[in-house]
Scaffold this motif. Structure first.
Motif, short mmCIF file in Angstrom:
data_model
loop_
_atom_site.label_atom_id
_atom_site.label_comp_id
_atom_site.label_asym_id
_atom_site.label_seq_id
_atom_site.Cartn_x
_atom_site.Cartn_y
_atom_site.Cartn_z
N PHE A 147 46.15 19.54 -17.04
CA PHE A 147 44.78 19.37 -17.50
C PHE A 147 44.03 20.71 -17.49
CE2 PHE A 147 45.89 15.14 -15.92
CZ PHE A 147 45.60 14.39 -17.04
N TRP B 259 38.87 19.67 -24.77
CA TRP B 259 38.48 18.38 -24.19
C TRP B 259 37.12 17.92 -24.73
CZ3 TRP B 259 42.13 15.65 -22.26
CH2 TRP B 259 43.16 16.22 -21.50
N TRP C 35 35.87 18.22 -19.13
CA TRP C 35 36.34 16.89 -18.72
C TRP C 35 35.21 15.86 -18.76
CZ3 TRP C 35 38.81 19.55 -13.91
CH2 TRP C 35 39.95 20.25 -14.32
N CYS D 229 35.06 12.30 -20.99
CA CYS D 229 34.76 10.97 -20.44
C CYS D 229 33.56 10.34 -21.14
CB CYS D 229 34.49 11.08 -18.94
SG CYS D 229 35.93 11.58 -17.98
#
Length: 290
Positions: A119, A127, A217, A221
């Motif tokens: 990641f 991302w 990240w 989300c």
């Protein structure tokens, strides 16, 4: 014969009932005692030989077991030495390969040393843009699905009851609002991203790099939460709008009641947008151009 016996009295047979000589009895007793002593001596000798054989067998078994334990110990030590030599050889090979490649592992990217940091290997800007595409694309899928369900019912029911075509366009507007939620969130998320130099992560991560990774990240989300909540919202509004159109065609008084159901279904997507805005506030991309 009487004359021969008379002339040789020692050769005459003993008479029945005549007493024997004492020296003969003593000789027989001595012979019997010697036989008994010899039998006892032979029995003692055999028992002694049996005991010695048993002791000899126990000693041989003990020596054999000791030899086997020593042999096993030697084999274990040899295996341990061989394993240690193989490990040292493997380490030497790794050291030579690293030296041959000329890689500084202390400053190498994390994906070259561990699969757990995959990641971290992906750029945080990647991302972020994946999150934007999810928020917009999945929301549009939900809106299109709802319009497909509601529109087909309105067109079908309008054949018998043309009056429902105008009133039930509200269901189409609710489905379209789902796509608008995705567009709004995509614009908010895109305005969060700030430019920077080429983003490369080393073992000594700088603070602005860590903040950028966390923000990437977070944006991913946000895209998941907004996109899938709008997808489910669009399907819900489409199914309820289809039922509203068909029920209105049969009973006009059912329109208002079904419209309330659509309003509550449309609120699901609004909940996702509100939570997505709160999540997006936690993402901040530092502007680092030097």
């Amino acid at each position: 014969s009487s004359t021969y016996g008379a002339s040789h009295p020692q050769l005459q047979p003993p008479l029945l009932g005549a007493p024997t000589h004492p020296s003969g009895n003593m000789r027989r007793s001595a012979i019997a005692a010697a036989l008994a002593v010899s039998s006892l001596a032979a029995l003692a000798a055999s028992e002694a030989a049996t005991g010695l054989a048993a002791i000899d067998r126990e000693g041989q078994a003990e020596v054999k077991g000791h030899d086997e334990s020593e042999q096993e110990q030697h084999e274990h030590e040899a295996e341990q030495k061989e394993q240690n030599s193989e490990e040292e050889h493997h380490k030497d090979d790794e050291g030579h390969s690293k030296a041959a490649k000329g890689i500084d592992w202390a400053a190498a990217p994390c994906f070259e040393t561990s699969w757990m940091c995959i990641f971290e290997a992906v750029s945080p800007y990647m991302w972020s843009y994946i999150g934007i595409s999810l928020a917009l694309g999945v929301s549009v899928i939900g809106a299109a699905w709802g319009i497909f369900l509601t529109g087909s019912s309105i067109v079908g029911g309008g054949i018998k009851a043309p009056r429902i075509s105008s009133k039930n366009l509200v269901s189409i507007i609710f489905c379209e609002a789902v796509a608008i939620y995705g567009v709004i969130m995509a614009i908010i998320m895109a305005n969060k991203i700030e430019g920077s130099v080429m983003f490369t992560v080393t073992s000594n991560m700088e603070p602005w790099q860590a903040q950028t990774m966390v923000s990437g990240w977070c944006m991913f989300c946000v895209g998941l939460s907004v996109g899938f909540s709008n997808l489910v919202c669009g399907i819900c509004v489409g199914v309820s709008g289809s039922g509203c159109a068909l029920s209105d065609a049969q009973r006009p008084e059912m329109f208002v009641k079904m419209l309330i159901v659509e309003i509550f279904g449309s609120a699901l997507g609004l909940f996702g947008v509100i939570v997505g805005i709160i999540q997006a506030n936690g993402a901040s991309f530092p502007k680092h151009l030097a």
